[in-house]
Design a protein around this motif. Structure first.
Motif, PDB file in Angstrom:
ATOM      1  N   TYR A  43     -46.973  -5.096  35.494  1.00 22.36           N
ATOM      2  CA  TYR A  43     -46.453  -5.854  36.645  1.00 22.36           C
ATOM      3  C   TYR A  43     -47.581  -5.338  37.675  1.00 22.36           C
ATOM      4  O   TYR A  43     -48.457  -4.575  37.243  1.00 22.36           O
ATOM      5  N   ASP A  44     -47.901  -6.386  38.715  1.00 24.98           N
ATOM      6  CA  ASP A  44     -48.815  -6.045  39.489  1.00 24.98           C
ATOM      7  C   ASP A  44     -48.488  -5.791  41.025  1.00 24.98           C
ATOM      8  O   ASP A  44     -49.096  -6.096  41.932  1.00 24.98           O
ATOM      9  N   GLN A  45     -47.062  -5.410  40.832  1.00 25.88           N
ATOM     10  CA  GLN A  45     -46.570  -4.742  42.243  1.00 25.88           C
ATOM     11  C   GLN A  45     -45.885  -3.533  42.176  1.00 25.88           C
ATOM     12  O   GLN A  45     -45.363  -3.201  41.197  1.00 25.88           O
ATOM     13  N   GLY A  46     -45.808  -2.899  43.128  1.00 26.09           N
ATOM     14  CA  GLY A  46     -44.946  -1.620  43.130  1.00 26.09           C
ATOM     15  C   GLY A  46     -45.793  -0.424  43.275  1.00 26.09           C
ATOM     16  O   GLY A  46     -47.078  -0.656  43.078  1.00 26.09           O
ATOM     17  N   ARG A  49     -45.958   1.505  38.722  1.00 21.88           N
ATOM     18  CA  ARG A  49     -45.524   0.192  37.686  1.00 21.88           C
ATOM     19  C   ARG A  49     -45.433   0.762  36.667  1.00 21.88           C
ATOM     20  O   ARG A  49     -45.837   1.869  35.941  1.00 21.88           O
TER      21      ARG A  49
ATOM     22  N   GLN B 188     -38.858  -1.255  38.070  1.00 21.30           N
ATOM     23  CA  GLN B 188     -38.638  -2.562  37.591  1.00 21.30           C
ATOM     24  C   GLN B 188     -37.707  -2.776  36.524  1.00 21.30           C
ATOM     25  O   GLN B 188     -36.941  -3.664  36.264  1.00 21.30           O
TER      26      GLN B 188
ATOM     27  N   ASP C 163     -34.530  -7.669  47.583  1.00 18.70           N
ATOM     28  CA  ASP C 163     -35.487  -8.861  47.679  1.00 18.70           C
ATOM     29  C   ASP C 163     -35.169 -10.244  48.256  1.00 18.70           C
ATOM     30  O   ASP C 163     -35.966 -10.735  49.186  1.00 18.70           O
ATOM     31  N   ASP C 172     -39.140  -6.605  55.013  1.00 18.75           N
ATOM     32  CA  ASP C 172     -39.864  -5.749  54.391  1.00 18.75           C
ATOM     33  C   ASP C 172     -39.269  -4.214  54.211  1.00 18.75           C
ATOM     34  O   ASP C 172     -39.972  -3.387  54.324  1.00 18.75           O
ATOM     35  N   ARG C 174     -38.403  -1.164  52.005  1.00 16.86           N
ATOM     36  CA  ARG C 174     -38.859  -0.703  50.735  1.00 16.86           C
ATOM     37  C   ARG C 174     -37.620   0.098  49.690  1.00 16.86           C
ATOM     38  O   ARG C 174     -37.250   0.599  50.310  1.00 16.86           O
TER      39      ARG C 174
END
Lengths: 153, 493, 310
Positions: A43-46, A49, B188, C163, C172, C174
C-alpha cells in the motif's frame, strides 16, 4: 542463549561462522525479493503500511547477515551428524503423526507415536511400554473428551 | 473505598470452608495444567467456566482465581525439572532452574520458584487491594505513545540477555518481529504471509509457537541424544536437607531479585497487552546485570529463578487493576473472570466496585487465600513431580510430547496449531544449531504484534510528526531511559 | 467436585425429551468461528447450553478460530449436511472477504443453509463526555478546526465508513487501529483519541456519564439510545450491521432446519440467555428465521459492496 547453557556448545570456527552469515544473508534476500512481494499487498498510504515492518526486518536481517560474513562470532550448538539425523527423524515422525491424526484420530495415532518413540529410546520392558503407549494417551483422552466435553482430533 | 463493613463482610464471605475447598481444588488443577505444556491457566479457566454454573458467584470466582494462581507456579515445574517450560512465561525460569536441578537439587530449584512466585503474587495482590483505583487512573493516562515507549524500554533491557554475539541476537530479534507480522496488518487489514490459510489471518498462535520452540524442541533434542540402555529422565537427586530445601538465608539473599521482579511485574501488569513473558525476561535481565554474586547466571543461580518467578506471578494481580479500577480487562485471564461475572448475572464495568463491593473484597480474600494454598499445595505437587521424573526417559519424553499435542490442539483450536508447533520446533533446533538465540526470537515475537499496533496508533496520534512527541513528556523520558540503559549495558558487557 | 458433578448429573436428568420430529443421529457439533473467551464464544456456549436443555440433544461446542470465522466456515463447508455440524459466526468478516477477495474464499453465500440470527452487534461512535461536540456534524467541524480528529476503530468496515465520511465532508479524520473494544474505551477515557467506534463495552460508561454517544453506525438507531441519529441519517448513506448467526452446510433437510431453528428461537426467548446476552453484549437477542437470515446476508453483501465502492 545466555552464555551458552549447553555445556557441549562448541566455539565457532570462522569458516562455519561465515557460513551462518551467508545463510542469514540468503534468507534476507529470499524475504526481500521473494516472499514479501509475493505474500504482501503493498500500500502507498498510511503510517504503518502492511509492508513497512516486514521490509525493515528483512533489511535488518540482511545487514546482520552481511556483517556476520565479515566478522563471524558467537557459538554454535553441537551437531553430531547421527543426532541431527535422529532429531530430523523424530520431527518427520511427528509431522506424519499430525497428518495421520486428521484421518484416524488421536486415540489411534497417539499410542502408535508414543510406542515408536519409546522403542527408539531403547525401552524394552513391557510394563513401561504399556504405560507410555496405552495408559497415558487413554488417560488424556478420557479427561478431555468425556470429562471436559472438549473434542480431540 | 467502600465502608469498612463491606470490606469485612467481603473477607468473611471468602474465608469459608467451602470456599477454601474450591480454592485448594483450583490451585491443584492450576498447578497441574500449568505444568503441562500447551495448556496454561488461561485455557484451564476457559474450560472450567461452564462448570461453575451451579456455584455461587464468589465460590465460582475463587475457584477460577485458584486455577489462575496455581498455573503461575505450575509452569515453572517442568521448566526446572526437565528444561521444558509448561507456560511461555516460565522460559527464563529454566535458565537457572534447570542447571540447579541437573546438579541434583531439583527440589531446591522448584521450591525457590514456588517461594518467589508466591512472594511476587502476594505483593501485586496487596498493591491491587490497596491502590487499584489510583493506579488504574494513572495507567489510563498512558496512551499508545507511552505504551510504545515502554515497549522500547523493555526491548532495551531484554537486549542485555543476548548471548555472546550481538549480531546473532539482532538476527533473532528481527526474525521474531517478522514472525509477528504473519497476520492482517493493523491499518489496512490486508493479509500477510497467509499462504492461503485463513488461520494465519489472526497470526501464529503464541502458545503453539512457544511450546514448539521451547518444550518440543527440548524433547526432540533429548530423544535424539539419548542412547544406550533406558535412563531415568532426570539426574539422581542429592539426598541431603540442604539440597532439598531453600533456607531462610538463601531466600533472604534473593530479596533484591524478588523486589525487582515484583515491581516490574506489577508495573507491566497494570498496562494492558505487554504480558507476563516480557515481564519475566525483563526482570531476569535486570537482575542478571545488576545483582551478581554466588553462582554465575545460567548455572543455577537462585536469584535468576527468584527474579523470573516473582515477576511473572506479579503480573496476575496487577492485570486486575484496570478491571477493578475502571472496568476494563487488562488480559485474557481478566476477560475470562469477566465472563464468569456475566454468567452469574453480575454486570462488569466501572461501577463494579460500587455495586459489588462485598463480592470484590470477597475476591481479594480469595486471592490471598489462594496464595497461601499455592504455597501448601505447591510443596505436595513439586514432591509428586520430582518423583514422577524419576520414571524412565522412555516414558517421560514421549508422554510429554503427547501432552504437548493434546494441549496445543485444545488451546489453539485444531491440528493447524499442532502443525505450527512442530514447525516451530524444527526452526528452533536449526537456529540453536547456528547459535542464534531462540529465546530472543520468542520475546520479539511475543511483543511484536502489540508493538506494531502501538507504533501504528502512535504515528496516527502524532500525525507522523516526531515534533509532536513534545506533548508526550512521559514517552520522551522513557525513550531517553532506553537509550541510557542500552548504552550502559553495552559498556558492561 | 462432588457438588459440581451432582449439579451436572441433575442437569442431564432434567433434560426434556426432544419435541420436534427431527433428531440428530449423534452429537451436534457447534463450531465457533472465534477463540475461547470472546463474545461469540460466550454467546455460542450460552445458546448451546439452553438448546441442550430444552431438546435433550447432545451439543458439543468447538472453537475453530481464524480470520474472523473464515477458517471455521471453510471447514463447515466440507462437512455433511446432516444437522450434526453447525457454525456460528459474525456476518461482517465473511461479507468483507467475499467482497474484496472472492477468489481466495472457498465458499459463497450459497454454500450454506441458514438457521437463524442470534443478535445484532450495535455499533456506535462515542466520545468522552467533555468533548466539545455532540453529534457527527460537530465531530466533523471539530476535526476540520483542529487539523484532524483521531478515531479509534477495530474492523475494516468501520474504516471504510470513516473514509466515506471523510470523502464527502473533507473532515480529514485520522484512524487509530485498536485491537479490541476494551482498548478503544480505555483510549477514550484516557483522552488519547477524539472518538471511537464501540459495540457495547462503552454502555456502562454512558451510565456513569464518562462517555457520550455521537452517532449510531447500524442501519437502525441504537436500541439503548433511540435519540442518537445514525451516520446514515446524518446524510452519508452508509451503515455497518454485524449480525451473529448460525449456519449449516448446504443441503440440510428442511425438517432439520426447522427443528434446529425452533430450538434456537426457544433458546433466545429464554430469560437466562436474554439476561446473559444483555450483560455481555449490551443488546437483545434477535431471532430471524432461515429465509430472513438468508435475505439479510444478501442485503449485507450488497451493502458491503457499496462500502468498498465495488
Amino acid at each position: 542463549m545466555d552464555g551458552g547453557r549447553d555445556p557441549a556448545a562448541a566455539s565457532l570456527s570462522p569458516a562455519a561462522g561465515r557460513l551462518v552469515g551467508l545463510a542469514v544473508l540468503c534468507l534476507a534476500g529470499l524475504l526481500w525479493f521473494g516472499l514479501i512481494p509475493a505474500q504482501i499487498e503493498f500500500y502507498d498510504q498510511g503510517f504503518m503500511r502492511p509492508q513497512t515492518l516486514p521490509l525493515i526486518c528483512a533489511g535488518g536481517i540482511g545487514i546482520c547477515g552481511a556483517l556476520l560474513v565479515l566478522f563471524p562470532g558467537g557459538q554454535m550448538g553441537r551437531s553430531d551428524p547421527r543426532e541431527v539425523l535422529r532429531g530430523a527423524g523424530v520431527l518427520a515422525l511427528c509431522s506424519l503423526a499430525v497428518w495421520a491424526m486428521g484421518y484416524w484420530g488421536f486415540l489411534i495415532v497417539a499410542p502408535v507415536l508414543a510406542l515408536i518413540l519409546a522403542l527408539g529410546l531403547g525401552e524394552r520392558r513391557l510394563f513401561w511400554l504399556a504405560i507410555a503407549t496405552l495408559a497415558l494417551p487413554l488417560a488424556i483422552w478420557l479427561v478431555v473428551e468425556p470429562l471436559l466435553g472438549r473434542a480431540l482430533p | 473505598m467502600p465502608p469498612i463493613e463491606t470490606i469485612l463482610a467481603g473477607f468473611a464471605d471468602a474465608f469459608t470452608v467451602l470456599n477454601l475447598a474450591f480454592v485448594i481444588m483450583g490451585v491443584a488443577i492450576g498447578q497441574f495444567v500449568g505444568a503441562i505444556p500447551g495448556i496454561g491457566p488461561v485455557m484451564a479457566m476457559a474450560i472450567a467456566i461452564p462448570f461453575t454454573f451451579s456455584l455461587s458467584p464468589l465460590v465460582a470466582i475463587s475457584f477460577l482465581v485458584g486455577i489462575n494462581k496455581g498455573g503461575l507456579f505450575g509452569g515453572a515445574i517442568p521448566a526446572v525439572l526437565i528444561n521444558t517450560p509448561g507456560t511461555p512465561d516460565a522460559a527464563a525460569t529454566a535458565f537457572d532452574g534447570y542447571p540447579l536441578a541437573a546438579s541434583g537439587k531439583p527440589r531446591k530449584a522448584a521450591k525457590m520458584a514456588l517461594y518467589a512466585s508466591v512472594t511476587g503474587d502476594t505483593f501485586s495482590d496487596l498493591v491491587l487491594i490497596v491502590a487499584s483505583a489510583p493506579i488504574a487512573v494513572l495507567a489510563l493516562k498512558l496512551g499508545p505513545v507511552e505504551i510504545c515507549a515502554v515497549m522500547i524500554l523493555a526491548f532495551a533491557v531484554i537486549a542485555g540477555l543476548v548471548g555472546d554475539s550481538l549480531l546473532k541476537g539482532l538476527v533473532a530479534a528481527f526474525l521474531g518481529l517478522l514472525m509477528s507480522t504473519i497476520r492482517l496488518d493493523p491499518e489496512q487489514f490486508s493479509p500477510r504471509f497467509d499462504f492461503g490459510y485463513f488461520q494465519l489471518y489472526d497470526g501464529l498462535d503464541l502458545v503453539a509457537v512457544a511450546v514448539g520452540m521451547l518444550a518440543v524442541a527440548e524433547i526432540v533434542r533429548r530423544i535424539a541424544t539419548a542412547g544406550g540402555p533406558p535412563m531415568p529422565a532426570a539426574t539422581p537427586q542429592i539426598d541431603t536437607r540442604a539440597a532439598k530445601t531453600v533456607s531462610w538465608a538463601e531466600y533472604w539473599s534473593c530479596r533484591g531479585a524478588m523486589a525487582r521482579g515484583a515491581l516490574i511485574g506489577t508495573a507491566l501488569g497494570a498496562l494492558p497487552g505487554i504480558g507476563s513473558t516480557a515481564a519475566a525476561f525483563m526482570s531476569y535481565a535486570a537482575t542478571k546485570r545488576t545483582d551478581p554474586g554466588g553462582v554465575p547466571y545460567g548455572q543455577g543461580n537462585l536469584k535468576g529463578i527468584a527474579a523470573t518467578e516473582s515477576a511473572n506471578s506479579a503480573v496476575m494481580g496487577a492485570n486486575l487493576i484496570p478491571l477493578l479500577g475502571i472496568g476494563i480487562p487488562g488480559s485474557v485471564s481478566a476477560a475470562l473472570l469477566i465472563s464468569a461475572f456475566v454468567i452469574h448475572g453480575i454486570q462488569p464495568g466501572p461501577l463494579l466496585f460500587r455495586t459489588q463491593g462485598e463480592l470484590i473484597y470477597g475476591l481479594f480474600g480469595a486471592m490471598l487465600m489462594a496464595n497461601l494454598c499455592n504455597l501448601l499445595v505447591g510443596h505436595l505437587s513439586l514432591r509428586a513431580w520430582t518423583t514422577a521424573v524419576k520414571a524412565p526417559a522412555s516414558l517421560i519424553f514421549p508422554g510429554a510430547l503427547i501432552f504437548c499435542i493434546a494441549g496445543v490442539y485444545l488451546s489453539s483450536g485444531g491440528l493447524f496449531g499442532v502443525a505450527v508447533m512442530f514447525i516451530s520446533a524444527a526452526v528452533s533446533l536449526v537456529l540453536t544449531g547456528a547459535g542464534i538465540p531462540v529465546v530472543v526470537l520468542l520475546i520479539a515475537f511475543f511483543l511484536g504484534r502489540r508493538f506494531e499496533t502501538a507504533l501504528s496508533q502512535s504515528l496516527s496520534i502524532l500525525n507522523g510528526d516526531p515534533k509532536n512527541l513534545v506533548q508526550h513528556p512521559v514517552a520522551l523520558i522513557l525513550l531517553a531511559l532506553s537509550v541510557v540503559l542500552a548504552v550502559w549495558m553495552a559498556r558492561r558487557r | 467436585m462432588k457438588r459440581l458433578l451432582a449439579g451436572l448429573a441433575a442437569l442431564a436428568l432434567t433434560a426434556a425429551p426432544a419435541l420436534a420430529d427431527w433428531s440428530p443421529k449423534g452429537p451436534i457439533n457447534l463450531y465457533i468461528g472465534f477463540g475461547a473467551g470472546g463474545e461469540t464464544d460466550t454467546l455460542g456456549r450460552l445458546v448451546a447450553e439452553e438448546m441442550k436443555q430444552s431438546t435433550g440433544w447432545n451439543i458439543v461446542v468447538d472453537n475453530k478460530p481464524g480470520g474472523g470465522g473464515m477458517a471455521m466456515f471453510t471447514q463447515l463447508n466440507k462437512m455433511p449436511p446432516t444437522g450434526q455440524f453447525l457454525g456460528m459466526g459474525v456476518t461482517m468478516p465473511v461479507l468483507v472477504n467475499l467482497t474484496i477477495r472472492p477468489d481466495e474464499v472457498p465458499f459463497t453465500l450459497d454454500s450454506f443453509t441458514y438457521i437463524g440470527t442470534v443478535a445484532l452487534a450495535e455499533l456506535a461512535i462515542v466520545a468522552p463526555a467533555d468533548a466539545p461536540f455532540d453529534d457527527l456534524a460537530g465531530l466533523i467541524e471539530f476535526s476540520k478546526a483542529n487539523g484532524g480528529a483521531t478515531i479509534g476503530f477495530d474492523a475494516p468496515p468501520q474504516k471504510l465508513l470513516v473514509d466515506v465520511v471523510n470523502a464527502q465532508s473533507g473532515a480529514d479524520m485520522r484512524l487509530v487501529s485498536m485491537e479490541s473494544s476494551a482498548e478503544a474505551v480505555q483510549n477514550l477515557l484516557g483522552g488519547h483519541v477524539t472518538a471511537a467506534f464501540n459495540a457495547g463495552s462503552h454502555i456502562p460508561y454512558l451510565e456513569t456519564g464518562e462517555l457520550k454517544m455521537i452517532a449510531g453506525a447500524n442501519e437502525t438507531r441504537p436500541s439503548y439510545s433511540p435519540d442518537t441519529p445514525t451516520v446514515e441519517e446524518a446524510g452519508f448513506g452508509v451503515y455497518v450491521d454485524p449480525w451473529y448467526y448460525i449456519a449449516a452446510p448446504k443441503g440440510l433437510p428442511e425438517e432439520a432446519q426447522t427443528a434446529i431453528g425452533d430450538a434456537l428461537k426457544a433458546a433466545l426467548d429464554s430469560d437466562t440467555v436474554k439476561t446473559a446476552i444483555e450483560n455481555t453484549m449490551h443488546t437483545e437477542p434477535v431471532f430471524k428465521g432461515p429465509a430472513e437470515t438468508r435475505a439479510m446476508m444478501e442485503a449485507g453483501l450488497a451493502n458491503v459492496k457499496t462500502l468498498f465502492g465495488k
